[in-house]
Motif scaffolding. Structure first.
Motif, short mmCIF file in Angstrom:
data_model
loop_
_atom_site.label_atom_id
_atom_site.label_comp_id
_atom_site.label_asym_id
_atom_site.label_seq_id
_atom_site.Cartn_x
_atom_site.Cartn_y
_atom_site.Cartn_z
N LEU A 1 -40.60 94.21 -85.90
CA LEU A 1 -39.15 94.26 -86.11
C LEU A 1 -38.73 95.73 -86.18
CD1 LEU A 1 -38.44 91.49 -88.79
CD2 LEU A 1 -38.65 91.27 -86.32
N VAL A 2 -37.74 96.11 -85.37
CA VAL A 2 -37.34 97.52 -85.29
C VAL A 2 -35.83 97.66 -85.47
CG1 VAL A 2 -39.29 98.20 -83.83
CG2 VAL A 2 -37.15 97.40 -82.77
N SER A 3 -35.41 98.90 -85.68
CA SER A 3 -33.98 99.19 -85.82
C SER A 3 -33.25 98.94 -84.52
CB SER A 3 -33.78 100.66 -86.23
OG SER A 3 -34.33 100.92 -87.50
N ASN A 4 -31.98 98.52 -84.65
CA ASN A 4 -31.12 98.36 -83.49
C ASN A 4 -29.87 99.19 -83.73
OD1 ASN A 4 -29.09 97.43 -81.66
ND2 ASN A 4 -30.22 95.50 -81.39
N THR A 5 -29.81 100.36 -83.09
CA THR A 5 -28.68 101.27 -83.34
C THR A 5 -27.37 100.73 -82.76
OG1 THR A 5 -29.29 102.55 -81.37
CG2 THR A 5 -30.12 103.33 -83.49
N ASP A 6 -27.45 99.94 -81.68
CA ASP A 6 -26.23 99.36 -81.10
C ASP A 6 -25.55 98.41 -82.07
OD1 ASP A 6 -26.59 100.78 -78.75
OD2 ASP A 6 -27.70 99.16 -77.78
N LYS A 7 -26.35 97.63 -82.79
CA LYS A 7 -25.81 96.67 -83.76
C LYS A 7 -25.72 97.28 -85.17
CE LYS A 7 -27.58 92.57 -83.75
NZ LYS A 7 -28.64 91.51 -83.73
N ASP A 8 -26.20 98.53 -85.32
CA ASP A 8 -26.24 99.18 -86.63
C ASP A 8 -27.01 98.34 -87.64
OD1 ASP A 8 -25.78 101.00 -88.71
OD2 ASP A 8 -23.93 99.97 -89.30
N VAL A 9 -28.14 97.83 -87.22
CA VAL A 9 -29.08 97.16 -88.13
C VAL A 9 -30.34 98.03 -88.15
CG1 VAL A 9 -30.45 95.10 -88.61
CG2 VAL A 9 -28.13 94.87 -87.70
N LEU A 10 -30.47 98.82 -89.21
CA LEU A 10 -31.52 99.85 -89.27
C LEU A 10 -32.59 99.48 -90.28
CD1 LEU A 10 -29.29 103.06 -89.26
CD2 LEU A 10 -30.23 101.82 -87.30
N LYS A 11 -33.81 99.92 -89.98
CA LYS A 11 -34.91 99.66 -90.91
C LYS A 11 -34.77 100.55 -92.15
CE LYS A 11 -38.95 98.47 -89.30
NZ LYS A 11 -40.30 98.47 -88.65
N LYS B 1 -27.67 107.17 -85.49
CA LYS B 1 -27.99 107.04 -84.07
C LYS B 1 -29.25 107.81 -83.69
CE LYS B 1 -24.21 104.72 -83.51
NZ LYS B 1 -24.29 103.24 -83.44
N GLU B 2 -29.73 108.61 -84.62
CA GLU B 2 -30.91 109.43 -84.39
C GLU B 2 -31.56 109.73 -85.74
OE1 GLU B 2 -31.96 114.04 -83.07
OE2 GLU B 2 -30.06 113.15 -82.42
N GLY B 3 -32.91 109.87 -85.74
CA GLY B 3 -33.62 110.36 -86.92
C GLY B 3 -33.62 109.43 -88.11
N ALA B 4 -33.68 110.03 -89.30
CA ALA B 4 -33.76 109.27 -90.55
C ALA B 4 -33.31 110.16 -91.70
CB ALA B 4 -35.19 108.79 -90.79
N ASN C 1 -38.19 105.62 -106.74
CA ASN C 1 -39.16 105.64 -105.67
C ASN C 1 -38.48 106.24 -104.43
OD1 ASN C 1 -41.58 104.35 -106.87
ND2 ASN C 1 -40.15 102.67 -107.22
N ILE C 2 -39.23 106.41 -103.37
CA ILE C 2 -38.68 107.02 -102.16
C ILE C 2 -37.94 105.96 -101.36
CG2 ILE C 2 -39.22 108.30 -100.05
CD1 ILE C 2 -41.91 109.08 -101.46
N VAL C 3 -36.69 106.26 -101.01
CA VAL C 3 -35.86 105.36 -100.21
C VAL C 3 -35.53 106.06 -98.90
CG1 VAL C 3 -33.80 103.90 -100.22
CG2 VAL C 3 -34.82 104.59 -102.39
N ALA C 4 -35.66 105.33 -97.78
CA ALA C 4 -35.37 105.93 -96.47
C ALA C 4 -34.75 104.91 -95.54
CB ALA C 4 -36.64 106.51 -95.86
N VAL C 5 -33.91 105.40 -94.63
CA VAL C 5 -33.30 104.60 -93.57
C VAL C 5 -33.42 105.40 -92.29
CG1 VAL C 5 -31.16 103.63 -92.65
CG2 VAL C 5 -31.66 103.41 -95.08
N GLY C 6 -33.79 104.73 -91.19
CA GLY C 6 -33.92 105.47 -89.94
C GLY C 6 -33.85 104.61 -88.71
N VAL C 7 -33.82 105.27 -87.56
CA VAL C 7 -33.67 104.57 -86.29
C VAL C 7 -35.01 104.15 -85.71
CG1 VAL C 7 -31.57 105.86 -85.81
CG2 VAL C 7 -33.73 106.64 -84.82
N SER C 8 -36.12 104.70 -86.24
CA SER C 8 -37.45 104.35 -85.73
C SER C 8 -38.47 104.49 -86.85
CB SER C 8 -37.84 105.25 -84.55
OG SER C 8 -38.06 106.57 -85.00
N PHE D 1 -45.20 101.30 -91.52
CA PHE D 1 -43.79 100.92 -91.53
C PHE D 1 -43.47 99.83 -90.51
CE2 PHE D 1 -44.07 105.27 -93.16
CZ PHE D 1 -43.50 105.08 -94.39
N LYS D 2 -44.51 99.21 -89.94
CA LYS D 2 -44.29 98.09 -89.03
C LYS D 2 -44.02 96.81 -89.80
CE LYS D 2 -46.89 99.66 -84.97
NZ LYS D 2 -47.99 99.34 -84.03
N VAL D 3 -43.17 95.96 -89.21
CA VAL D 3 -42.90 94.62 -89.77
C VAL D 3 -43.23 93.63 -88.66
CG1 VAL D 3 -41.23 93.08 -90.83
CG2 VAL D 3 -41.02 95.54 -91.17
#
Length: 541
Positions: free
Chosen positions: A384-394, A417-420, A431-438, A349-351
């Motif tokens: 490239l990782v999620s930024n919870t402060d800006k609410d731009v999540l992977k 702000k936590e988890g996925a 297919n499997i769709v997911a959104v998370g902070v890490s 899940f790395k970019v």
């Protein structure tokens, strides 16, 4: 059998005290009589477009819940399970639905897969469509989502429409934002309805050009407020639908809720009820009664004509809901599925990127459409990782039919702000769709879905919950109340993790829906739904 009350005659636009007599499932007489009863008898409600699968219930379980709200019939597109299991999935829905009284009117799914830009579990071609449309159980050609295929004369698309015309069955449309000459061509191809209009002006143009417009109010897409003012002049060519209704919402209400809202907006009662009870029956030529002598006895008893609280529901003269209790018995069935991928590693899940800016999907509350926005990146060791402060999540989409690298993107407005959160309900290919902070949280959620071969889940730093969906990876094998409560718990957990969306899982499920603009993510990559092409995550410059 005799039923007494205030009879609501939608055809003659009158309400009178009377008595209805049923015999052998049909209405043999309607007489005016001065009975002292305050409740109201009217035709049952019809959902003019719904994917039963989105309730996460098999049809027989959906029926048990829907009759509690006065629904006697649906116009049902089995598109979701068809994308997983093909014709076999359609046959499963038909056969399960036949075991209960509620009248499911299934269509032949026109777009399986919905596009060539994603991986589905099956394909339904023009020859399959012909075989389906030959069946009496198939009432129409379901929503033609591939509107570019219609506009640009795709041979396979036009063959499917031609078979519907050959069998004299309606063709449902799906054309969000389509206007002007392209809309005219789409309609002229034989498309008769649209449930995707999201502005008054769009709905009005489609009505003026001869389409039937459906006011949709589902768990995610909500167009009632935008379209309701079309009703006074255009009610004869309009209907109500939910499209997608999650189980916790179905516990609360169905088409009756839309009628209540329309009444509160000051709309004419008879116009509202014509949309809810009569127009779908006429358009699709359904075997559903509309409270006339000689009709099958499909009717409901409601407490009043303001909130439409259902007291009793009759289908073919049989009482199927009474005094707060569904009288439909559960039925047995075998689980079918199509799930074939291995557990994932966090590293997948790395970019890795050195970009300064990226394209980001902006999810919109109450809409299936999204925006494309440009955001600066957040990088950790080149990833490239999620930024919870800006609410731009992977966000990720993982092919569940075969082992392939996950597709990766970023999304805004989930506010975790936590988890996925993750689900194998991912329209249209599921297919499997997911959104998370890490990456770690995303991997944990995706693997929970894979371990259960389908489901909806949430993971935090210390906990995880899943609603397993073993039927096609999109439907539960449990009863409606159990599923509704489990889903409500997941919804609550997603909001405890920070999500500010009204329906986070329903919204998530549509972030892979390529046929609705603007920016979406398929298992093959980031997709521009306006121009129907893949685009890069990174923005040059």
């Amino acid at each position: 059998m005799k039923l007494q009350g205030q009879i609501v005659d939608i055809h003659q636009k009158r309400i009178f005290k009377g008595e209805i007599t049923f015999e052998s499932g049909k209405i043999i007489s309607i007489e005016e009589k001065g009975h002292e009863v305050n409740y109201y008898i009217l035709p049952g409600f019809v959902d003019a477009h719904i994917h039963i699968e989105s309730s996460m219930l098999v049809p027989s379980e959906f029926a048990k819940m829907a009759v509690a709200h006065g629904t006697v019939a649906t116009v049902s597109d089995p598109h979701e399970i068809a994308n997983v299991l093909g014709v076999e999935g359609v046959e499963f829905m038909i056969e399960n639905g036949k075991k209960v009284p509620l009248k499911f009117n299934f269509g032949a799914p026109s777009c399986v897969p919905a596009t060539s830009f994603e991986s589905a579990g099956a394909e339904i071609n023009a020859e399959d469509i012909k075989k389906l449309l030959e069946l009496d159980d198939i009432k129409y050609l379901a929503e033609m989502m591939n509107y570019p295929g219609v506009i640009f004369d795709d041979e396979e698309v036009l063959k499917k429409i031609a078979w519907a015309k050959h069998f004299n069955k309606p063709v449902d449309g799906h054309a969000p934002g389509l206007v002007g000459d392209k809309l005219t061509k789409y309609i002229n191809a034989g498309i008769s309805t649209d449930h995707e209009s999201f502005t008054y002006e769009e709905g009005l143009e489609k009505l003026r050009k001869g389409m039937k417009i459906l006011i949709r109010e589902g768990s995610a897409a909500k167009n009632f407020d935008a379209l309701i003012d079309l009703v006074p002049e255009h009610f004869e060519n309009m209907m109500f639908c939910s499209d997608d209704k999650h189980p916790d919402d179905l516990m609360l209400g169905h088409i009756n809720q839309l009628c209540a809202r329309a009444v509160k907006k000051g709309m004419d009662l008879f116009k509202i009820l014509q949309m809810a009870c009569i127009n779908p029956v006429k358009h699709y030529t359904l075997d559903v009664g509309t409270l006339k002598v000689g009709d099958v006895a499909d009717c409901i008893v409601v407490e009043d004509l303001v909130n439409f609280k259902t007291l009793q529901t009759y289908i073919d003269g049989t009482l199927v809901f009474n005094d707060g209790r569904s009288l439909i018995s559960p039925v047995s069935f075998e689980n079918l599925n199509n799930f074939n991928c291995d557990l994932k590693e966090v590293s997948e899940f790395k970019v890795m990127s050195s970009a300064k800016e990226i394209r980001v999907i902006e999810a919109l509350e109450g809409q299936l459409i999204t925006n494309e926005i440009i955001e600066s990146v957040t990088i950790d060791n080149g990833n490239l990782v999620s930024n919870t402060d800006k609410d731009v999540l992977k966000m990720v989409v993982v092919n569940r039919y075969q082992n392939q690298p996950p597709a990766l993107a970023f999304i805004k407005n989930f506010n975790l702000k936590e988890g996925a959160i993750a689900a194998s309900v991912g329209h249209d290919s599921h297919n499997i769709v997911a959104v998370g902070v890490s990456d770690k949280a995303i991997c944990k959620a995706v693997n929970l879905i894979i371990e259960h071969k389908g489901g909806v889940c949430a993971v935090s730093n210390s906990d995880s919950k899943i609603l397993p969906l073993p039927v096609g990876g999109i439907i539960s094998d449990q009863d409606g109340q159990t599923v509704g409560k489990a889903y409500a718990e997941l919804d609550k957990m997603a909001k405890q993790l920070g999500s500010t969306l009204n329906a986070p899982y329903m919204t998530l499920s549509f972030m892979a829906l390529l046929v609705i603009p603007s920016l979406k993510l398929s298992d093959k990559g980031l997709f521009d739904g306006t121009h129907f092409k893949f685009v890069d995550l990174e923005v040059e410059g």
